[in-house]
Scaffold this active site. Structure first.
Site, PDB file in Angstrom:
ATOM      1  N   ILE A  74       0.058   6.910  13.409  1.00 21.57           N
ATOM      2  CA  ILE A  74       0.920   5.784  13.028  1.00 21.57           C
ATOM      3  C   ILE A  74       1.589   6.024  11.678  1.00 21.57           C
ATOM      4  O   ILE A  74       2.809   5.943  11.546  1.00 21.57           O
ATOM      5  CB  ILE A  74       0.119   4.470  12.986  1.00 21.57           C
ATOM      6  CG1 ILE A  74      -0.617   4.250  14.312  1.00 21.57           C
ATOM      7  CG2 ILE A  74       1.044   3.293  12.676  1.00 21.57           C
ATOM      8  CD1 ILE A  74       0.275   4.100  15.518  1.00 21.57           C
ATOM      9  N   ASP A  89      14.323   0.867   7.564  1.00 22.49           N
ATOM     10  CA  ASP A  89      15.535   1.133   8.347  1.00 22.49           C
ATOM     11  C   ASP A  89      15.555   0.367   9.668  1.00 22.49           C
ATOM     12  O   ASP A  89      16.594  -0.162  10.078  1.00 22.49           O
ATOM     13  CB  ASP A  89      15.661   2.635   8.637  1.00 22.49           C
ATOM     14  CG  ASP A  89      15.859   3.460   7.382  1.00 22.49           C
ATOM     15  OD1 ASP A  89      15.931   2.853   6.294  1.00 22.49           O
ATOM     16  OD2 ASP A  89      15.929   4.695   7.483  1.00 22.49           O
ATOM     17  N   LEU A  90      14.425   0.310  10.360  1.00 19.37           N
ATOM     18  CA  LEU A  90      14.392  -0.347  11.663  1.00 19.37           C
ATOM     19  C   LEU A  90      14.571  -1.855  11.527  1.00 19.37           C
ATOM     20  O   LEU A  90      15.146  -2.500  12.413  1.00 19.37           O
ATOM     21  CB  LEU A  90      13.085  -0.027  12.389  1.00 19.37           C
ATOM     22  CG  LEU A  90      12.872   1.448  12.759  1.00 19.37           C
ATOM     23  CD1 LEU A  90      11.527   1.648  13.444  1.00 19.37           C
ATOM     24  CD2 LEU A  90      14.001   1.952  13.654  1.00 19.37           C
ATOM     25  N   CYS A 114       0.834  -1.210   0.000  1.00 23.32           N
ATOM     26  CA  CYS A 114       0.000   0.000   0.000  1.00 23.32           C
ATOM     27  C   CYS A 114       0.865   1.254   0.000  1.00 23.32           C
ATOM     28  O   CYS A 114       1.870   1.325   0.695  1.00 23.32           O
ATOM     29  CB  CYS A 114      -0.900   0.018   1.234  1.00 23.32           C
ATOM     30  SG  CYS A 114      -2.298  -1.107   1.144  1.00 23.32           S
TER      31      CYS A 114
END
Length: 429
Positions: free
Chosen positions: A338, A134-135, A126
């Protein structure tokens, strides 16, 4: 390209069976790469995203057998997948497959943990904000992986295997938690994930991993501890019910009025959303069959809501709640915390006559008495179903275009709604 035609105004009455959770089924399927033995998954929904992940796993040499049956109008168990990754023939996940679904990037974790090297295309899915990886890469590096990005691919190596470590996420990340959890199961030593996501789907994956022989504790809390093991075995696991599908149909009933049993739904998986629906005027009654949702006579009350990680209000129900609030008696406020750029449905809801004002990440919805059917276009998975909810309550005909978004996350949506009295059909051009 398929479209969905809705003639609004019918109340919903009857029973809707809740499917297995897509957001659990996908990482559970990926976890099969961690073992040479067969993983059997029951209650897997028949969705475009599941089929796409089957193609991706098949590219790695994974053998998947599917079986499923329908044993009555309201007794549908989804499909059972027998997944065997005994012969992984390729550790590269190519762009043409991964670009179609973001969650497929998670194959990087089990491939790296078990095969010690992998090459995975940067993901798709989506188009909601940037949603960087990155995390996820940070978590793998903490576990000792050598990671490089080259030509749109993430190349990860751990020649001596992964090593347990402290993985402290600077912000809550469901994707990062899934990746760190799967990778750590085969790492040497102990891994501690802090600021972990607490979503029920994380717990479901951890439960399955433990059945496979992993040693995971603390899933469902911000601190997960994984004692690495040398190998994992096969297991059988049932995918938990889909809380987002549950919340979506609950909001549809609140929107149209009526009385529907959401069979198989579990209230503890979405209590925050059920609380909001109660505030909005719906009557929520859990029972031993699922959750009964009703709204008879009374109007819809406005609410003030901010999305938040579990156990807060789910971002994946934000668009559906906005559709519901277009008919509330007063002004509602919804703040998205979020994802950025997750208000793409606002313009399409406006085509029904909805009055919505955006100020940064907060939407103010001025409730109106009547929505009017319109041709609309789906922009992403959850936004598309908000247009269906609006169409169910709108006067006249609504045509929802680009419904392939719906097929990614909702199993037999038209069938489930029409079985409760909605005038809804799929049109194939």
């Amino acid at each position: 390209m398929d479209r969905i035609r809705i003639v609004g105004g019918n109340k919903l009455n009857g029973t809707i069976p809740i499917s297995g959770a897509k957001n659990a089924a996908l990482p559970l399927m990926i976890a099969a790469l961690l073992t040479e033995e067969t993983l059997i998954l029951d209650n897997v929904p028949r969705l475009a995203d599941v089929a796409q992940l089957q193609r991706i796993l098949g590219n790695h040499g994974v053998d998947i057998m599917s079986a499923g049956k329908r044993s009555g109008d309201h007794e549908y168990q989804g499909q059972t997948l027998h997944i065997s990754a005994a012969n992984v023939i390729d550790t590269t996940a190519p762009y043409e497959l991964v670009s179609k679904m973001r969650a497929s990037f998670w194959v990087i974790a089990p491939l790296l943990a078990r095969m010690h090297e992998t090459k995975v295309s940067l993901p798709g899915g989506c188009a909601i904000g940037t949603r960087p990886v990155d995390l996820l890469i940070m978590a793998l590096e903490k576990l000792g992986a050598e990671v490089a990005i080259d030509g749109g691919y993430v190349i990860a190596k751990a020649p001596g295997g992964l090593t347990g470590a402290e993985v402290d996420f600077p912000k809550v990340t469901v994707s990062g938690t899934h990746v760190a959890l799967m990778a750590a199961t085969l790492a040497k030593g102990t891994t501690v994930i802090t600021n972990a996501a607490c979503e029920p789907e994380i717990v479901d994956v951890a439960d399955c991993l433990n059945k496979m022989g992993a040693r995971v504790s603390g899933a469902g809390t911000p601190r997960i501890v994984i004692e690495g093991v040398s190998r994992l075995g096969g297991a059988r696991h049932t995918v938990l019910p889909d809380r987002i599908e549950t919340g979506t149909y609950a909001m549809a009933v609140a929107m149209t009025g009526g009385d529907v049993l959401l069979r198989g739904a579990r209230p503890e998986l979405l209590q925050s959303a059920l609380d909001v629906l109660t505030e909005a005027g719906a009557v929520i009654t859990p029972n031993n069959e699922g959750i009964r949702v009703a709204r008879n006579g009374a109007g819809i009350n406005p609410v003030i809501v901010s999305t938040a990680p579990f156990p807060g209000f789910p971002t994946d129900l934000q668009a559906q709640l906005m559709a519901l609030m277009t008919r509330a008696k007063g002004s509602s406020h919804i703040t998205e915390t979020i994802f950025e750029n997750r208000f793409m449905h606002v313009q399409e809801l406006a085509r029904f006559g909805a009055r919505i004002h955006l100020d940064g990440e907060t939407a103010t919805i001025e409730g109106i008495g009547i929505l009017r059917g319109a041709p609309v276009m789906a922009t992403d998975l959850r936004a598309s179903v908000s247009l269906v909810i609006a169409g169910l309550a709108a006067e006249g005909e609504t045509m929802v275009n680009r419904v392939y978004h719906l097929d990614r996350g909702f199993e037999r949506l038209e069938e489930k709604l029409s079985g409760c009295g909605a005038s809804i059909e799929r049109i194939s051009d």
